[in-house]
Design a protein around this motif. Structure first.
Motif, PDB file in Angstrom:
ATOM      1  N   VAL A 102      24.229   9.709  -7.349  1.00  0.00           N
ATOM      2  CA  VAL A 102      24.306   8.540  -5.492  1.00  0.00           C
ATOM      3  C   VAL A 102      24.009   7.355  -6.464  1.00  0.00           C
ATOM      4  O   VAL A 102      22.730   6.893  -6.304  1.00  0.00           O
ATOM      5  N   PHE A 103      24.988   6.366  -5.747  1.00  0.00           N
ATOM      6  CA  PHE A 103      24.834   5.016  -6.509  1.00  0.00           C
ATOM      7  C   PHE A 103      24.618   4.214  -5.155  1.00  0.00           C
ATOM      8  O   PHE A 103      25.575   3.855  -5.318  1.00  0.00           O
ATOM      9  N   VAL A 104      23.620   2.786  -4.873  1.00  0.00           N
ATOM     10  CA  VAL A 104      23.707   2.437  -3.758  1.00  0.00           C
ATOM     11  C   VAL A 104      24.158   0.325  -4.901  1.00  0.00           C
ATOM     12  O   VAL A 104      22.898   0.393  -5.211  1.00  0.00           O
ATOM     13  N   SER A 105      24.888  -0.093  -5.131  1.00  0.00           N
ATOM     14  CA  SER A 105      24.892  -1.030  -5.219  1.00  0.00           C
ATOM     15  C   SER A 105      24.721  -2.048  -4.094  1.00  0.00           C
ATOM     16  O   SER A 105      24.920  -2.220  -2.624  1.00  0.00           O
ATOM     17  N   ILE A 106      23.413  -3.298  -4.119  1.00  0.00           N
ATOM     18  CA  ILE A 106      23.468  -4.110  -3.330  1.00  0.00           C
ATOM     19  C   ILE A 106      23.369  -5.676  -3.818  1.00  0.00           C
ATOM     20  O   ILE A 106      23.295  -5.849  -4.621  1.00  0.00           O
ATOM     21  N   LEU A 132      20.113   5.733   2.103  1.00  0.00           N
ATOM     22  CA  LEU A 132      20.690   6.210   1.944  1.00  0.00           C
ATOM     23  C   LEU A 132      19.410   7.030   0.337  1.00  0.00           C
ATOM     24  O   LEU A 132      20.350   8.327  -0.054  1.00  0.00           O
ATOM     25  N   ALA A 133      19.123   6.629  -0.229  1.00  0.00           N
ATOM     26  CA  ALA A 133      17.675   6.706  -1.539  1.00  0.00           C
ATOM     27  C   ALA A 133      17.161   7.603  -1.019  1.00  0.00           C
ATOM     28  O   ALA A 133      17.015   8.864  -1.452  1.00  0.00           O
ATOM     29  N   TRP A 134      16.415   7.768   0.213  1.00  0.00           N
ATOM     30  CA  TRP A 134      15.688   9.017   0.698  1.00  0.00           C
ATOM     31  C   TRP A 134      16.703   9.603   1.173  1.00  0.00           C
ATOM     32  O   TRP A 134      16.432  11.238   0.507  1.00  0.00           O
ATOM     33  N   THR A 135      17.516   9.738   1.620  1.00  0.00           N
ATOM     34  CA  THR A 135      18.627  11.319   1.578  1.00  0.00           C
ATOM     35  C   THR A 135      18.989  11.597   0.225  1.00  0.00           C
ATOM     36  O   THR A 135      18.925  12.782   0.681  1.00  0.00           O
ATOM     37  N   ALA A 136      19.614  10.777  -0.351  1.00  0.00           N
ATOM     38  CA  ALA A 136      19.436  12.013  -1.936  1.00  0.00           C
ATOM     39  C   ALA A 136      18.514  12.460  -2.343  1.00  0.00           C
ATOM     40  O   ALA A 136      18.928  13.390  -2.779  1.00  0.00           O
ATOM     41  N   GLU A 137      17.133  11.698  -2.523  1.00  0.00           N
ATOM     42  CA  GLU A 137      16.246  12.738  -2.880  1.00  0.00           C
ATOM     43  C   GLU A 137      15.954  13.777  -1.972  1.00  0.00           C
ATOM     44  O   GLU A 137      16.028  14.897  -2.466  1.00  0.00           O
ATOM     45  N   GLN A 138      15.895  13.708  -1.052  1.00  0.00           N
ATOM     46  CA  GLN A 138      15.633  14.895  -0.007  1.00  0.00           C
ATOM     47  C   GLN A 138      16.923  16.058  -0.020  1.00  0.00           C
ATOM     48  O   GLN A 138      16.491  17.300   0.231  1.00  0.00           O
ATOM     49  N   HIS A 139      17.626  16.002  -0.664  1.00  0.00           N
ATOM     50  CA  HIS A 139      18.911  16.886  -1.053  1.00  0.00           C
ATOM     51  C   HIS A 139      19.524  16.975  -2.254  1.00  0.00           C
ATOM     52  O   HIS A 139      20.398  17.785  -2.435  1.00  0.00           O
ATOM     53  N   GLY A 140      18.386  16.697  -3.186  1.00  0.00           N
ATOM     54  CA  GLY A 140      18.164  17.009  -4.294  1.00  0.00           C
ATOM     55  C   GLY A 140      19.412  16.153  -5.160  1.00  0.00           C
ATOM     56  O   GLY A 140      19.686  16.698  -6.818  1.00  0.00           O
ATOM     57  N   ASP A 141      19.713  15.093  -4.754  1.00  0.00           N
ATOM     58  CA  ASP A 141      20.920  14.084  -5.478  1.00  0.00           C
ATOM     59  C   ASP A 141      19.835  13.111  -6.207  1.00  0.00           C
ATOM     60  O   ASP A 141      18.860  12.851  -5.690  1.00  0.00           O
ATOM     61  N   ARG A 142      21.030  12.631  -7.255  1.00  0.00           N
ATOM     62  CA  ARG A 142      20.061  11.665  -8.603  1.00  0.00           C
ATOM     63  C   ARG A 142      20.403  10.744  -7.535  1.00  0.00           C
ATOM     64  O   ARG A 142      21.574   9.834  -6.588  1.00  0.00           O
ATOM     65  N   ILE A 143      19.850   9.668  -8.251  1.00  0.00           N
ATOM     66  CA  ILE A 143      19.697   8.248  -6.748  1.00  0.00           C
ATOM     67  C   ILE A 143      20.236   7.176  -8.020  1.00  0.00           C
ATOM     68  O   ILE A 143      18.959   6.884  -8.597  1.00  0.00           O
ATOM     69  N   LYS A 157      19.230   3.314 -13.815  1.00  0.00           N
ATOM     70  CA  LYS A 157      20.292   4.680 -13.783  1.00  0.00           C
ATOM     71  C   LYS A 157      19.981   5.507 -13.062  1.00  0.00           C
ATOM     72  O   LYS A 157      19.014   6.019 -12.730  1.00  0.00           O
ATOM     73  N   PRO A 158      20.946   6.661 -12.733  1.00  0.00           N
ATOM     74  CA  PRO A 158      20.780   7.979 -11.532  1.00  0.00           C
ATOM     75  C   PRO A 158      19.682   8.640 -12.266  1.00  0.00           C
ATOM     76  O   PRO A 158      20.275   9.252 -13.243  1.00  0.00           O
ATOM     77  N   GLN A 159      17.984   8.866 -11.246  1.00  0.00           N
ATOM     78  CA  GLN A 159      17.704   9.961 -12.113  1.00  0.00           C
ATOM     79  C   GLN A 159      16.542  10.433 -10.587  1.00  0.00           C
ATOM     80  O   GLN A 159      17.302  10.346  -9.161  1.00  0.00           O
ATOM     81  N   ASN A 160      16.263  11.902 -10.421  1.00  0.00           N
ATOM     82  CA  ASN A 160      15.877  12.417  -9.375  1.00  0.00           C
ATOM     83  C   ASN A 160      14.657  12.496  -9.486  1.00  0.00           C
ATOM     84  O   ASN A 160      13.915  12.430 -10.351  1.00  0.00           O
ATOM     85  N   GLY A 161      13.708  12.791  -7.792  1.00  0.00           N
ATOM     86  CA  GLY A 161      12.671  12.669  -7.102  1.00  0.00           C
ATOM     87  C   GLY A 161      11.919  11.467  -6.817  1.00  0.00           C
ATOM     88  O   GLY A 161      12.851  10.681  -6.902  1.00  0.00           O
ATOM     89  N   LYS A 162      10.582  11.633  -6.536  1.00  0.00           N
ATOM     90  CA  LYS A 162      10.678  10.459  -5.568  1.00  0.00           C
ATOM     91  C   LYS A 162      10.047   9.427  -6.461  1.00  0.00           C
ATOM     92  O   LYS A 162       9.924   8.525  -6.203  1.00  0.00           O
ATOM     93  N   ARG A 163       9.554   9.858  -7.802  1.00  0.00           N
ATOM     94  CA  ARG A 163       9.752   8.559  -8.316  1.00  0.00           C
ATOM     95  C   ARG A 163      10.642   7.485  -8.412  1.00  0.00           C
ATOM     96  O   ARG A 163      10.287   6.528  -8.674  1.00  0.00           O
ATOM     97  N   ALA A 164      11.941   8.693  -8.947  1.00  0.00           N
ATOM     98  CA  ALA A 164      13.471   8.373  -9.029  1.00  0.00           C
ATOM     99  C   ALA A 164      13.076   7.210  -8.204  1.00  0.00           C
ATOM    100  O   ALA A 164      13.978   5.194  -8.370  1.00  0.00           O
ATOM    101  N   VAL A 165      12.901   7.250  -6.485  1.00  0.00           N
ATOM    102  CA  VAL A 165      13.443   6.318  -5.581  1.00  0.00           C
ATOM    103  C   VAL A 165      12.278   5.613  -5.178  1.00  0.00           C
ATOM    104  O   VAL A 165      12.523   3.851  -4.734  1.00  0.00           O
TER     105      VAL A 165
END
Length: 312
Positions: A102-106, A132-143, A157-165
């Motif tokens: 999941v890639f979020v451009s701001i 959007l980032a928290w939603t991705a993390e809670q459903h196992g997607d990379r952010i 770079k997209p990574q998974n887990g709370k640390r990435a968020v």
């Protein structure tokens, strides 16, 4: 009118105004609002922009194995190298990636630091991105993400887990990524997004879309060839239409502009510029099958996303 509150005279410190500058704590706390949202890959219903439903690209696919060709297999998946080596037709088998990027451009350009009600466009953009980032993390997607100003552009770079968020949220609250006007065109940020948004990703672009031109539209179309694209158009009501009468002073702290809404021709031109930008976005969304979401500075981002992500 937005302002800042001060502490007692003894401390003389300016308290952060969450309408002007969003804090890391606020973005972290949004995790509880995202807990009930469906997966980031779920359909977001178009809102105020017409029924512009995206072409679902699905999650990314990874090569798994090669097996003998079977009647009904897609000819495009034939492994020609193995076929040539063995003399028998073989088919490549793919499996769905466990985690979807999941890639979020701001958009963090100076024009996003504006509002006459609610919160700055930049604050709304940061809250939307965090949800959007928290939603991705809670459903196992990379952010992952991209934050661009008029000066530079930063990719994560997209990574998974709370640390990435949390890493993503730290970047959102980094004030050093605010530049000076005119040095980094909008389309240049999108050109970089083409390189960093991998096929199968879901791409969210949060912006006021100032500077949207043919080059920017071309880059967005290229991204949409392999990714799901959702556009969040953030705006203030005063950008849409000035009140009927009055003189209004706008400032970014360095420059002042005075607008007289009693000037009928100037008022009409002001309204037309916003209408043309919105129409261009709507036409782009319709043509490329993007999803277009409108978010005003007085809207609640959490409630907006909750409404959009719920099932039909």
């Amino acid at each position: 009118m937005l302002s800042v509150k001060r502490k007692s005279a003894q401390h003389r410190e300016v308290e952060p105004d969450e309408r002007v500058t969003v804090s890391l704590k606020t973005l972290v706390d949004l995790a509880r609002f995202a807990a009930g949202f469906p997966a980031s890959g779920s359909r977001i219903r178009a809102f105020q922009g017409g029924s512009y439903l995206s072409r679902f690209k699905g999650r990314g696919m990874e090569f798994d194995e090669t097996r003998l060709y079977q009647p009904g297999d897609d000819l495009r998946t034939i492994d020609w190298k193995v076929t040539a080596r063995t003399g028998k037709p073989h088919t490549k088998i793919f499996r769905e990636e466990r985690e979807r990027p999941v890639f979020v451009s701001i958009d963090n350009r100076p024009a996003m630091y504006f509002a006459t009600r609610g919160a700055f466009k930049s604050v709304q953009a940061a809250k939307l991105a965090a949800l959007l980032a928290w939603t991705a993390e809670q459903h196992g997607d990379r952010i992952g993400g991209q934050i661009f100003s008029d000066r530079d552009c930063r990719e994560l770079k997209p990574q998974n887990g709370k640390r990435a968020v949390l890493h993503f949220l730290h970047a959102l609250t980094d004030r050093s990524v605010r530049g000076q006007p005119g040095e980094y065109p909008f389309e240049q940020a999108l050109a970089r997004l083409v390189k960093h948004a991998h096929p199968g990703s879901r791409v969210y672009l949060i912006s006021d879309f100032r500077g949207l031109n043919e080059a920017a539209e071309t880059y967005l179309a290229r991204i949409a060839e392999h990714c799901d694209v959702v556009l969040f158009f953030v705006f203030d009501a005063l950008e849409q239409s000035l009140p009927a009468t009055g003189r209004y002073r706008f400032t970014d702290g360095e420059r002042d502009v005075v607008m007289d809404s009693a000037d009928a021709q100037r008022l009409a031109e002001y309204r037309q510029r916003f209408a043309e930008r919105l129409l261009r976005l709507q036409m782009l969304a319709r043509r490329e099958k993007f999803q277009l979401v409108l978010c005003g500075t007085a809207d609640d981002p959490a409630q907006l996303l909750k409404h959009l992500m719920r099932g039909p």
